[in-house]
Design an enzyme around this catalytic site. Structure first.
Site, PDB file in Angstrom:
ATOM      1  N   SER A   1       0.633  -1.279  -0.128  1.00 31.28           N
ATOM      2  CA  SER A   1       0.057   0.034  -0.047  1.00 31.28           C
ATOM      3  C   SER A   1       0.863   1.098  -0.062  1.00 31.28           C
ATOM      4  O   SER A   1       0.724   2.152  -0.636  1.00 31.28           O
ATOM      5  CB  SER A   1      -1.021   0.085   1.398  1.00 31.28           C
ATOM      6  OG  SER A   1      -1.900  -1.122   1.189  1.00 31.28           O
TER       7      SER A   1
ATOM      8  N   TYR B   1     -13.476  -3.745  -4.284  1.00 28.55           N
ATOM      9  CA  TYR B   1     -14.630  -3.104  -5.176  1.00 28.55           C
ATOM     10  C   TYR B   1     -15.832  -3.907  -4.880  1.00 28.55           C
ATOM     11  O   TYR B   1     -16.878  -3.368  -4.135  1.00 28.55           O
ATOM     12  CB  TYR B   1     -14.463  -3.069  -6.615  1.00 28.55           C
ATOM     13  CG  TYR B   1     -15.478  -2.100  -7.253  1.00 28.55           C
ATOM     14  CD1 TYR B   1     -15.332  -0.614  -7.294  1.00 28.55           C
ATOM     15  CD2 TYR B   1     -16.509  -2.463  -7.990  1.00 28.55           C
ATOM     16  CE1 TYR B   1     -16.262   0.113  -7.769  1.00 28.55           C
ATOM     17  CE2 TYR B   1     -17.424  -1.885  -8.586  1.00 28.55           C
ATOM     18  CZ  TYR B   1     -17.367  -0.535  -8.335  1.00 28.55           C
ATOM     19  OH  TYR B   1     -18.442   0.352  -9.124  1.00 28.55           O
TER      20      TYR B   1
ATOM     21  N   TYR C   1      -3.077 -10.178   3.036  1.00 29.87           N
ATOM     22  CA  TYR C   1      -3.157  -9.120   3.412  1.00 29.87           C
ATOM     23  C   TYR C   1      -4.410  -8.611   3.809  1.00 29.87           C
ATOM     24  O   TYR C   1      -5.457  -8.316   3.058  1.00 29.87           O
ATOM     25  CB  TYR C   1      -2.614  -8.288   2.401  1.00 29.87           C
ATOM     26  CG  TYR C   1      -2.049  -6.749   2.514  1.00 29.87           C
ATOM     27  CD1 TYR C   1      -2.379  -6.382   3.762  1.00 29.87           C
ATOM     28  CD2 TYR C   1      -1.663  -6.018   1.548  1.00 29.87           C
ATOM     29  CE1 TYR C   1      -2.098  -4.880   4.094  1.00 29.87           C
ATOM     30  CE2 TYR C   1      -1.611  -4.638   1.758  1.00 29.87           C
ATOM     31  CZ  TYR C   1      -1.845  -4.164   3.046  1.00 29.87           C
ATOM     32  OH  TYR C   1      -1.563  -2.631   3.103  1.00 29.87           O
TER      33      TYR C   1
ATOM     34  N   LYS D   1      -0.754 -10.245   7.258  1.00 29.78           N
ATOM     35  CA  LYS D   1      -0.546  -8.954   7.577  1.00 29.78           C
ATOM     36  C   LYS D   1      -2.064  -8.047   8.068  1.00 29.78           C
ATOM     37  O   LYS D   1      -2.847  -8.089   7.290  1.00 29.78           O
ATOM     38  CB  LYS D   1      -0.013  -7.959   6.470  1.00 29.78           C
ATOM     39  CG  LYS D   1       0.177  -6.514   6.848  1.00 29.78           C
ATOM     40  CD  LYS D   1       0.836  -5.683   5.925  1.00 29.78           C
ATOM     41  CE  LYS D   1       0.928  -4.152   6.554  1.00 29.78           C
ATOM     42  NZ  LYS D   1       1.500  -3.290   5.455  1.00 29.78           N
TER      43      LYS D   1
END
Length: 303
Positions: free
Chosen positions: A43, A106, A132, A161
């Site tokens: 990110s 989305y 993640y 994570k």
């Protein structure tokens, strides 16, 4: 993989193109300061902002440059499973330790759809896959039951994570998955969670400030291993203060990038990828103040 795994920003030239030379220099500085691993194209690394060709060109330069000096994870997740598999296999070919894969975003997915996505990516690889979980950006948490099933059924799904606001979720995945599964690792993300997560049994942290002040996180992690309470307290309080950086701009990676420049490349211009420009007139000054405060506290030892 255990320890502080730094999620690097992707440094750009003034025209918005990736600056390979500057990225290599940044990674060298992080390795010199003791981080235990690197995440590319996460990110903070702006993975949604680059084309597949740009990502591959970047990895072709950066992964061989790092070599075997330090373990590397590559962020490869997205909304098109074929692209995720393609990029994951490309990272594998270049020597990545593993891939860090975000769940599709989305559209909300069912548990079975999410399981199938991660299963298919993992089965295409020989290297490790780390989940993640970042629900504030994907709009959907990876359910604990899906994490359990994946960890049981696929041996190369090796951890997760957890970029979440509550320690309760981190403790839950440690207790219900990591403690029940051989060699499954849980990593905290937000800097203020590093200490609590370590005490709860996390394997390490993939936290934002470690890309511009890696010493603080590395020292805290090492102090926990040595049970040095004085060092633990000192570094934990610094990390808690550094959490302010996440609130300075909605696109928090911008503040991370500015902090990297203030720390490592003070005289170089900051490159942006439109539309994610620095739209706040005083943002640079605020970031500079954070770095300066820590620098003054350490009496110039950072430089």
């Amino acid at each position: 993989m255990k320890g502080i795994i730094s999620p690097v920003v992707t440094l750009l030239k003034e025209d918005g193109q990736i600056d390979i030379c500057k990225n290599k220099k940044m990674i060298d500085k992080l390795i010199e300061r003791g981080v235990h691993g690197i995440v590319l194209l996460g990110s903070s690394g702006e993975f949604p902002h680059f084309s597949m060709e740009e990502k591959k060109d970047y990895l072709k330069e950066i992964l061989p440059y790092i070599g075997r000096r330090i373990p590397v994870l590559v962020g490869t997740g997205g909304t098109v499973i074929e692209e995720t598999i393609n990029l994951s296999k490309f990272a594998e070919e270049l020597g990545a330790e593993g891939v860090l894969v975000v769940n599709p975003f989305y559209w909300e997915t069912s548990d079975e759809q999410m399981y199938t996505y991660f299963r298919d990516v993992a089965e295409s690889l020989s290297i490790d896959l780390y989940l993640y979980n970042i629900p504030q950006l994907t709009g959907q948490e990876i359910p604990i039951n899906v994490v359990k099933r994946l960890s049981r059924e696929l041996k190369n799904i090796r951890g997760i994570k957890e970029t979440v606001s509550s320690m309760a979720r981190i403790r839950l995945v440690i207790d219900e998955v990591a403690r029940m599964t051989d060699n499954f690792h849980v990593y905290s993300a937000f800097d203020e969670h590093l200490l609590d997560a370590q005490l709860s049994g996390a394997s390490g942290s993939i936290n934002g400030s470690s890309v511009f002040l890696p010493e603080v996180s590395v020292d805290l992690y090492n102090a926990v291993q040595k049970e040095d309470f004085t060092e633990i307290k000192s570094n934990h309080l610094i990390l808690c203060e550094l959490m302010n950086i996440y609130s300075l701009h909605p696109s928090f990676f911008l503040t991370m990038k500015l902090a990297v420049h203030e720390r490592w490349f003070r005289d170089n211009p900051v490159g942006y990828r439109k539309p994610f420009i620095n739209s706040e007139p005083y943002l640079s000054d605020k970031v500079k103040a954070i770095i300066t405060e820590y620098n003054n506290r350490e009496a110039g030892s950072l430089y």
